[in-house]
Structures are given as C-alpha cells and as structure tokens.
Write a protein that holds these residues in place. Sequence first.
Motif, short mmCIF file in Angstrom:
data_model
loop_
_atom_site.label_atom_id
_atom_site.label_comp_id
_atom_site.label_asym_id
_atom_site.label_seq_id
_atom_site.Cartn_x
_atom_site.Cartn_y
_atom_site.Cartn_z
N VAL A 564 0.87 -1.20 -0.31
CA VAL A 564 -0.26 -0.11 -0.57
C VAL A 564 1.10 0.79 -0.05
N ARG A 565 0.99 1.92 -1.41
CA ARG A 565 2.73 2.50 -1.59
C ARG A 565 1.49 3.96 -0.56
N ILE A 566 0.46 4.29 -1.07
CA ILE A 566 0.17 5.37 -0.81
C ILE A 566 0.17 5.50 0.73
N GLU A 567 -0.27 4.68 1.52
CA GLU A 567 -0.03 4.91 2.70
C GLU A 567 0.93 5.03 3.42
N LEU A 568 2.07 4.37 2.30
CA LEU A 568 3.61 4.82 3.39
C LEU A 568 3.57 6.34 1.81
N ALA A 569 3.18 6.89 1.58
CA ALA A 569 3.90 8.25 1.14
C ALA A 569 3.20 8.58 2.44
N ARG A 570 1.60 8.68 3.21
CA ARG A 570 1.01 9.51 3.74
C ARG A 570 2.34 9.94 5.57
N ALA A 571 2.81 8.19 5.95
CA ALA A 571 3.33 8.12 7.14
C ALA A 571 4.90 8.95 6.66
N HIS A 572 5.24 9.43 5.29
CA HIS A 572 7.04 10.22 5.17
C HIS A 572 6.21 11.16 5.20
N LEU A 573 4.70 11.62 4.74
CA LEU A 573 4.15 13.12 4.85
C LEU A 573 4.20 13.71 6.65
N LEU A 574 3.74 12.95 7.30
CA LEU A 574 3.68 12.81 8.52
C LEU A 574 4.63 13.32 9.32
N GLN A 591 11.76 13.66 4.20
CA GLN A 591 10.37 12.82 4.71
C GLN A 591 9.63 13.02 3.18
N LEU A 592 9.59 14.56 3.18
CA LEU A 592 8.84 15.06 2.32
C LEU A 592 8.65 15.16 0.51
N ARG A 593 9.71 15.28 0.39
CA ARG A 593 10.21 14.65 -0.87
C ARG A 593 9.81 13.11 -1.96
N THR A 594 10.44 12.05 -0.32
CA THR A 594 9.90 11.05 -0.83
C THR A 594 8.10 10.94 -1.07
N ALA A 595 7.52 11.80 -0.38
CA ALA A 595 6.32 12.01 -0.03
C ALA A 595 5.71 12.31 -1.33
N LEU A 596 6.29 13.31 -1.14
CA LEU A 596 5.96 14.19 -2.75
C LEU A 596 5.51 13.38 -4.11
N GLU A 597 7.02 12.30 -3.83
CA GLU A 597 6.85 11.59 -5.01
C GLU A 597 6.32 10.89 -5.20
N ILE A 598 5.94 10.33 -4.83
CA ILE A 598 4.82 8.92 -4.36
C ILE A 598 3.68 9.46 -4.69
N PHE A 599 2.83 10.86 -4.16
CA PHE A 599 1.98 11.67 -4.23
C PHE A 599 1.63 11.68 -5.89
N THR A 600 2.49 12.51 -6.28
CA THR A 600 3.02 13.32 -7.57
C THR A 600 2.31 11.97 -8.81
N SER A 601 3.29 11.24 -8.63
CA SER A 601 3.54 9.77 -9.49
C SER A 601 1.75 8.85 -9.18
N MET A 602 0.98 9.27 -8.63
CA MET A 602 0.21 8.58 -8.12
C MET A 602 -1.24 9.53 -9.22
N GLY A 603 -1.09 10.86 -9.05
CA GLY A 603 -2.59 12.02 -9.47
C GLY A 603 -2.66 11.97 -7.99
N ALA A 604 -2.17 11.96 -6.71
CA ALA A 604 -2.92 12.09 -5.80
C ALA A 604 -3.15 13.22 -4.73
N GLU A 605 -4.01 14.65 -5.68
CA GLU A 605 -3.19 16.29 -5.78
C GLU A 605 -3.78 16.48 -4.50
N ALA A 606 -4.27 16.43 -4.01
CA ALA A 606 -4.66 16.96 -3.09
C ALA A 606 -3.68 16.27 -1.57
N PHE A 607 -2.95 15.41 -1.59
CA PHE A 607 -1.82 14.98 -1.00
C PHE A 607 -0.30 15.71 -1.22
N SER A 608 -0.53 16.02 -2.77
CA SER A 608 0.51 16.32 -2.98
C SER A 608 0.56 17.71 -3.23
#
Length: 689
Positions: A564-574, A591-608
């Motif tokens: 579940v990469r999207i929840e991993l990205a959220r863990a990095h964000l928090l 941490q924030l770069r990792t979160a941003l890259e995963i969110f952006t690659s998936m199109g999760a615009e709100a969290f990006s």
Amino acid sequence: MQLIGRDAETGVLEEFLGRVRAGESHAFALVGESGAGKTALLQHIAERASGCLVVRVEGVQPEADLAFAGLYQLLTQLPVRFDQLPAAHREALRTAAGMRPGSLNWLAISLAVRHILFAASDKQPLICLVDDEQWLDHASVHVLAFTARRLGTRPVGLVFASREPSSEIAGLPFLKLNGLTDSAARALLDSTLAAPVDPAVRDRIIADAHGNPLAILDIPDEPLGGFALPLVTKDEWHLDTLPDETRRLMQVAAADFVGDPVLVWRAADKLGIAARAANPAIEAGLLELDTLVRFRHPAMRRAAYWSATLPQRQEIHQALGDVTDQRTDPDRRAWHHAHATPGPQEAIAAELERCTVRAQSRGGLSAAAAFLERAAILTPEPAQRARRLFAAAAAKHDAGARNQALELVAAALAGPLSAGERAKAEQLRDQLRTATSLMDEVRRAVEAGGNTDEVCIESVLEAWRGVEPTTADDYAKAVLYNGIGRHDAARDAALRALHTPLVITELAEAAARTGHFDLVKALPDPVGDWASGIQARIDALLTEGAQADAHHRDSITYLDRTHVRIELARAHLLYGEWLRREHRRIDARAQLRTALEIFTSMGAEAFSTRAQRELRATGETARKRTQPNHNTLTAQETQVAQLARDGLSNPEIGTRLFISPRTVQYHLRKVFAKLDITSRTQLDRVMLG
C-alpha cells in the motif's frame, strides 16, 4: 420459492414491498458477487409483488456498449402512450432512439422516463427490477439512477442488482449479500441431494463454495470423493442435451442483445431454423419468446452464446445483421456484420467508424469506444489502424474504462503514428498510468483495512485526487479534507462515518490536528504490517519527543513491508511535518520529498499539494507537477541513482537519505524505467557527474 439462509434479506424485501404498496417510493441496490443470489432475490420480489405491476430489465455484457438498450427493454413492458407525453419529452426520446437528429437533452430524457413510470403507477404500484446493473449500458443506468433519486411520493420501487455498483447508483442505499453461513450452506446442499453424501465430501463442497449459493447448487453430477451423486433435484441447463436445432435457436437469441423476438425469428428463418425448434427450450423453462426474448438466467444467455463455435457465431451475426433495417438501426446492423467478419476488411471498419459519430451523439461513449476498437481490429492498413486504436483509447478514457484505454493506447503507440499523433498518444498514456496507479492504490488501501463493503472506491478515488466526492460519502470527505488541510471538516465528516472501521485513521489525524485528542481511537487488535503501521501512526499523533519519533519510524517500517504505497507516502508526509515542527528541516525535507514523489506519481493531488506546502515551509521550493514526467529523474531519484552508481547497497542508500531500503528499491525501479536500463551496472554509462 424458499431462499435458504436469506431470512434477513427477504425481511428487507418484504419491508420494501410494503412501503411501495402503501404508496411510498423506494429505491436501493442489491450488491453481491456472482452467484450470491441476487437474481433469486429479485425473483422473490416479483413473486411476492401481488397487486403490483412488475417490469424487469437485464444487463447483458455484450450489450453494455449499446446506448439506451436497457431503456428499450423497460419501455416495451410499460403501457406507454407517447402521444400523451409533453412535446419536449417526446422529442427527447425520439432523439435518444435515433429517430430524429439532434443533440441529447439528458434532463428531458430522464424526466420523460420518470413521467412514464409515474403514469404506469397510477392504476397499481410499479416495481422495476434491474438485474446485472454492471452490464447495463451507461446511458440507461444514468437515466434510471436519476429517476431513482427523484421518485417523490409515487408508489414506485426500483431495485438495482449488481456485483459492484457503478458510480451512478453508488449514493443509493444498498443491501449487501454476504456468503451463507456454514449451517445455511449445508441446508442448501442437502436440499439438492436425493442421496446421502460422505461427510468429508460434504465438508469439502461447503468449504470450496465459500458460502456462494450458486457454487453449492452447481456441484457436478458425477462421483465425488468416491461417492456418487445419482440425482440432483435442481434444474440444470444441460444445453448440450437439447436438440441441435433448439440449441442453435438459443444461440441466435443470445446473440441479439436487444431481445427483439421478431429479429430473432427472421434471423432463424434465414439460417433455416424452423419455428418448432423453440418448443423444447420453452417447455423446459429455459427461454421465453413473446414480447421480449428472455433467458431463465443472464448467465444462461452467455452460456448459450459461447456454446457456439467461432464460425457458427460469425454465421449468426451475419444473419442478424442482414435482417436488421439499415435505415432505422444502422448501428446494430454494422455491429453484427463486424462480428461476422473473420479478418480485416476496410469497408466494414469504415462503416463502424461512421456509426461511431451516431453512437456518440446518442450518448453512448462506451458504444463509440467499442465501435472504434472493433473498427481498428478490422483495419488492414497499419497507419489507419494505429489512428483508430488511439481514437478508441481516447473514447475509452472518456467513458471511464482506464485499463482498456491503456491497452489500446499502447497498441496505438506500437503502430506508425505521425509525430503529432504520437505526442498526443504519449500524453494520454501518461494520464492513464497516473489514474490507474491511484485507483490500484486506493483499492489496496481499502482492502488492507477490510472495508470493501462499506466504502465507495470511486468516491475515495475522487477524494485522493482533491475532488469533492459526488456522493454523500463521509469517509471520502474525511480523506479529502485531511488532504487539503481542513482538519476541522475532516473531523466532523469522520465522526459521521464511524460505521466504517477504516475511518479511524482519518479521525485520528483530524482530531489530533484540531486538539481533540479524546476522539482519537486505537485500532482494535491490530494484526499484520498494515494494521501495525496505522496503529504506530496513531500512537505518533498522541505522543511527543523521542516517543513520537520512534512511532513515526515504526509506521514507515511496517507500511514499507506492504504493497500500500499511498499509505507509506502518507507516513512519510506525517513524519516530515512532525520533523519540520521540531525544527529538523533537513531531515523533514527527505521525508517530504519521498511523500511528494509518490503522491505526484499517482495523481493524488490533494496530498501532493499538502506535501509541496510543507516543503516550502522548510525553505525548499517544490516544483508542482500535475502530471509526472516519465523521462526526467526527480531530485530524489537522482540522489538514489548516483549513490547506486557509486556502489552503495539499498540499506546504505536508505541510511544516507533517511528512507527505507524498500523505498530505495521503489525509486530505482522508476530510474531504470525512465533511463531504459535494467541494472545498476548500466548507471555509470547513462549518468554523468
């Protein structure tokens, strides 16, 4: 008809019938996997609906691309007086039927259908049963869903049976059909047997069925585990036991997806099938040929169709196409002829392409896509074939069929497109990759939380994209509001969705951010990496200092072991947000770069957007990318690639960059794909400096 193990469900249906008979309106969805008993429960409604007018609409998979085919089924069963409809409604229906040119007026069409249903309910309550909604054409679902939400106080009831409800009916109340209990499953099995079965064999049948009624009823009529089952009392289809001519007629009926008996008889006559061939099927209750062609079960229609060989199906489609009127129904004529053609043929491909315009003008985006796809398959010239494949991909994308669109655009890119066409196709491919990636991630996240029954995937997908959900889904709203930083609204939405276990994670974040720590709840008995990672995240929100730091790291470690990469990205964000508030800006940026890259690659615009905002707060400028660039390395990917080129292992890179080895591997996969290489040893060749 007795439905074993469905007492609770039949109780709900009885309540539904009582409300409609009392003059109230009601609409809901009946949801369950294939074989769960949806059709049987619809039949239960029909049998118990004394004093009501009952009409049925059946979705058929090959017919899903033919706009308004479902409405055609509905309207042929109702006492419709078109001359009594308001002129605007009458003309709107004529346009939808292709009887007059013009653009569709969806509101007028929907109101016309609503008017017809209301008129039909004037003399007696009306019950409309829609089976296999997932295979009903989108135009019909759109109109029926509009009507279902606006029934007012008329005695009209609508029930949609579906494996997974479309987004159109996702906002309706639903009754979920779960598997039968073991005791009910044994009782159902016993009701089908005329002789005892060895207990071990009986237990295996029950275990293999997983509570699915159809799987229990469809036990093979042969020795099982050394014990014969000499008699199965249920009615089986056994199409292969029917006379050849009867089976042939059923194949013709199955190929005409609109269910027009006149057309079926004319095609049968063209194929030399006598009218008496219908008798064995009708007498066995397998087929009805009156005002509409009906099979005993939707699955029987599919079984009949695929029981024919490919040459036989082509011959049947040729006959059906030949007897279809070119003036009144050119779409269906072209469709049948296309399926009668054994190989590429430009004349038929061009006819399909011409029909695409008419299909789309009637509101059938799925039909347009299907016509273009078939046209491409039948196109002999490579460049024209590639252009039609791209057009089909674009139409599938517009119709919401992303996976099919991705396959088609890949096929188009393999052909000789012009430079301009190739650029457009690559852009569409990148958009589809992003959308598909996010959809897969959302599904994995929901499944990991065990909430597949309570959550509308489409609504949650919209929330991760930063779009207000189109349905009243409070869990999805909690995700959205947390994503855009409106934690007070997220808290309120989460409190309204406490019936959904997965909402605990949203409530924890929202409550902690708004100072309502008393609302933060722990997961009940967290088991597995996903649950442990989420619980560690919750613990981090409730603690400070070294404890919070350790919990954040634990959350990342656990979630990094999942898919579940999207929840991993959220863990990095928090974690990044917490580090920034602790004035550890350099650590926060990683941490924030990792979160941003995963969110952006998936199109999760709100969290990006949220990750970008946090990065700016650390003093780093984050370039906004609404679509990922699949050819250019991001800053973090460049760092990972350089360290890998220099010989560092994944754990060493992770230690250096403050990320996990699994996240390093994730970045390396993206690096290899972008640089078109397959191993670390090639990095030195493609990277300078």
